[in-house]
Write an enzyme that holds these catalytic residues in place. Structure first.
Site, PDB file in Angstrom:
ATOM      1  N   THR A  36     -46.607   7.321  33.553  1.00  0.00           N
ATOM      2  CA  THR A  36     -46.140   8.697  33.348  1.00  0.00           C
ATOM      3  C   THR A  36     -45.219   9.133  34.479  1.00  0.00           C
ATOM      4  O   THR A  36     -44.425  10.053  34.311  1.00  0.00           O
ATOM      5  CB  THR A  36     -47.339   9.666  33.308  1.00  0.00           C
ATOM      6  OG1 THR A  36     -48.130   9.430  34.472  1.00  0.00           O
ATOM      7  CG2 THR A  36     -48.195   9.437  32.066  1.00  0.00           C
ATOM      8  N   GLY A 122     -50.976  -8.282  44.652  1.00  0.00           N
ATOM      9  CA  GLY A 122     -50.893  -8.710  43.247  1.00  0.00           C
ATOM     10  C   GLY A 122     -52.072  -8.264  42.410  1.00  0.00           C
ATOM     11  O   GLY A 122     -52.272  -8.734  41.300  1.00  0.00           O
ATOM     12  N   ALA A 123     -52.894  -7.334  42.938  1.00  0.00           N
ATOM     13  CA  ALA A 123     -54.080  -6.888  42.208  1.00  0.00           C
ATOM     14  C   ALA A 123     -53.848  -5.531  41.537  1.00  0.00           C
ATOM     15  O   ALA A 123     -54.776  -4.923  41.017  1.00  0.00           O
ATOM     16  CB  ALA A 123     -55.275  -6.806  43.149  1.00  0.00           C
ATOM     17  N   SER A 126     -51.402  -1.470  44.644  1.00  0.00           N
ATOM     18  CA  SER A 126     -50.297  -0.914  45.432  1.00  0.00           C
ATOM     19  C   SER A 126     -50.236  -1.405  46.866  1.00  0.00           C
ATOM     20  O   SER A 126     -50.075  -0.620  47.809  1.00  0.00           O
ATOM     21  CB  SER A 126     -50.342   0.617  45.433  1.00  0.00           C
ATOM     22  OG  SER A 126     -50.016   1.084  44.178  1.00  0.00           O
ATOM     23  N   ASP A 177     -47.386   5.591  43.551  1.00  0.00           N
ATOM     24  CA  ASP A 177     -48.117   4.822  44.568  1.00  0.00           C
ATOM     25  C   ASP A 177     -47.818   5.340  45.974  1.00  0.00           C
ATOM     26  O   ASP A 177     -48.712   5.470  46.818  1.00  0.00           O
ATOM     27  CB  ASP A 177     -47.743   3.335  44.480  1.00  0.00           C
ATOM     28  CG  ASP A 177     -47.868   2.807  43.065  1.00  0.00           C
ATOM     29  OD1 ASP A 177     -48.598   3.425  42.271  1.00  0.00           O
ATOM     30  OD2 ASP A 177     -47.221   1.789  42.758  1.00  0.00           O
TER      31      ASP A 177
HETATM   32  C1  GLA Z   1     -47.026   0.824  39.112  1.00  0.00           C
HETATM   33  C2  GLA Z   1     -45.829   1.604  39.614  1.00  0.00           C
HETATM   34  C3  GLA Z   1     -46.090   3.102  39.517  1.00  0.00           C
HETATM   35  C4  GLA Z   1     -46.574   3.502  38.128  1.00  0.00           C
HETATM   36  C5  GLA Z   1     -47.698   2.581  37.667  1.00  0.00           C
HETATM   37  C6  GLA Z   1     -48.112   2.843  36.253  1.00  0.00           C
HETATM   38  O1  GLA Z   1     -48.109   1.014  39.942  1.00  0.00           O
HETATM   39  O2  GLA Z   1     -45.555   1.264  40.939  1.00  0.00           O
HETATM   40  O3  GLA Z   1     -44.919   3.784  39.863  1.00  0.00           O
HETATM   41  O4  GLA Z   1     -45.528   3.533  37.219  1.00  0.00           O
HETATM   42  O5  GLA Z   1     -47.347   1.224  37.790  1.00  0.00           O
HETATM   43  O6  GLA Z   1     -48.715   4.073  36.137  1.00  0.00           O
END
Ligand code: GLA
Length: 388
Positions: A36, A122-123, A126, A177
């Protein structure tokens, strides 16, 4: 020894002199509101207790020398050589932040830096944003940019980190993130409105309600630099164009059905249905959380997972199995979290049942022939900042 003292010690042994300080930033899980953020929508992440630490020392020239506990090779690059795709790899996330600060007119310079992290890479938790935000905090303090003291400065730093990730690391992600890492508050979820960048801190302490938040890292590989994420983003932009709005945020949930009749491509229709309904689910979740209506929250989590699995098509067999197994073993709600295509799921479980639910998932994975997943309970933790 904690990772904070560890990076400082590694810095001293590598460089023969001590770091100017140590800074850190957290990973995140998103409670709800997936894909979103780049649709100017709402999302609701929490900062994780797992953090990425950097020990850093300002240099007088424009050289960046970077070492990582997660990588064998150090990175050695001149700030003026940093460009889209260069230096590549993890070094792009670090050097991209300095590059992006200069882009908005902040005077920065060279740096020696050692990084190490508790956030699994990679999990879907973030690790990239944690790295960027730890570096951004360090650089802002070391070059006296006056950006870490208040939320306005922190929002500006988060935006710088997004630009570093989009332009230099070339991952077309939204801003959730980095906002989670820079602007969260302990004991709270961060309600982020990506249309105007405003935030609200929603109390989130599940243990006070007899619940725990369990994270299951499926260990199914997940990457945001491959084409799938960009493809989802492109579909959403196409939908907005065809509907004549600036973003899918401008489609109210009540007008979703009518909007869908104006989209020809069934795939674009399904993507739109996910985004618009998911934004509404964030609002419903915040209401349910404020009143601790747990059963309702569980149902919203379920609907969110189904929407990501069926309409946005970003789940995978491992994520579905983790969610279904957690639900079957007493989780009040469960859903995949983050970008998808692998990565992690979350489950709200009765307090004290974390191991039981986690082990049930481990067993189900074994039966299915999947890699052994990891699981751990988390609290809503604090944002990026200086540690030493
Ligand atoms: C990843 C991206 C975020 C967001 C999510 C999905 O974490 O880095 O910006 O788009 O996917 O919600």
């Amino acid at each position: 020894m904690s990772l904070c003292t560890d990076v400082a010690a590694t810095f001293t042994s590598r460089l023969g002199l001590s770091a100017d300080g140590v800074w850190s930033a957290p990973g995140r899980v998103n409670l709800i509101g997936e894909h979103t953020d780049y649709n100017a929508g709402l999302c609701l992440p929490i900062a994780l207790p797992q953090r990425t630490y950097v020990a850093a020392r300002r240099r007088l020239d424009r050289r960046l020398r970077l070492w990582s506990g997660q990588a064998d090779e150090p990175v050695d690059v001149q700030l003026d050589e940093v460009a889209p795709g260069h230096p590549g790899g993890w070094g792009s996330y670090v050097s991209g932040v300095l590059w992006a600060l200069e882009e908005v007119g902040h005077p920065v310079g060279g740096l020696d830096l050692v990084v190490d992290s508790e956030v699994p890479v990679g999990a879907g938790l973030s690790s990239s944003a944690a790295l960027e935000c730890a570096v951004a905090s360090a650089v802002a303090d070391l070059f006296e940019l006056d950006l870490t003291a208040d939320d306005g400065g922190r929002a500006a730093l988060a935006a710088v980190c997004v630009n570093a990730e989009n332009t230099i690391a070339q991952a077309p992600t939204g801003g959730m993130d980095q906002a989670a890492a820079m602007r969260s508050r302990e004991g709270h979820a961060l309600l982020l409105d990506c249309r105007d960048g405003s935030v609200e801190h929603v109390p989130f302490e599940p243990e006070t309600r007899g619940l725990a938040l369990l994270v299951v890292d499926t260990r199914a590989e997940h990457s945001l630099v491959d084409g799938q994420y960009a493809e989802r983003r492109a579909s959403c932009e196409q939908a907005a164009r065809e509907l004549g709005v600036t973003s899918l945020r401008e489609v109210p949930a009540e007008q979703l059905q009518e909007a869908l009749t104006r989209l020809d491509d069934p795939v674009v229709r399904a993507r739109t249905r996910h985004v618009v309904s998911e934004i509404a689910r964030v609002e419903q979740s915040v209401e349910a959380l404020r009143r601790w209506r747990i059963r309702e929250l569980g149902e919203i989590f379920d609907a969110s997972h189904a929407s990501m699995r069926d309409d946005f098509e970003i789940s995978c067999p491992e994520l579905d199995l983790a969610v279904d197994t957690a639900r079957a073993h007493g989780a009040v709600g469960a859903r995949m979290t983050g970008g998808g295509f692998g990565g992690s799921a979350i489950a709200l479980v009765p307090w004290g049942d974390e191991d039981e639910v986690g082990e049930a998932v481990v067993e189900a994975f074994e039966d299915a022939g999947f890699r052994t997943p990891r699981y751990f309970a988390v609290d809503a933790s604090g944002p990026a900042g200086r540690d030493a």
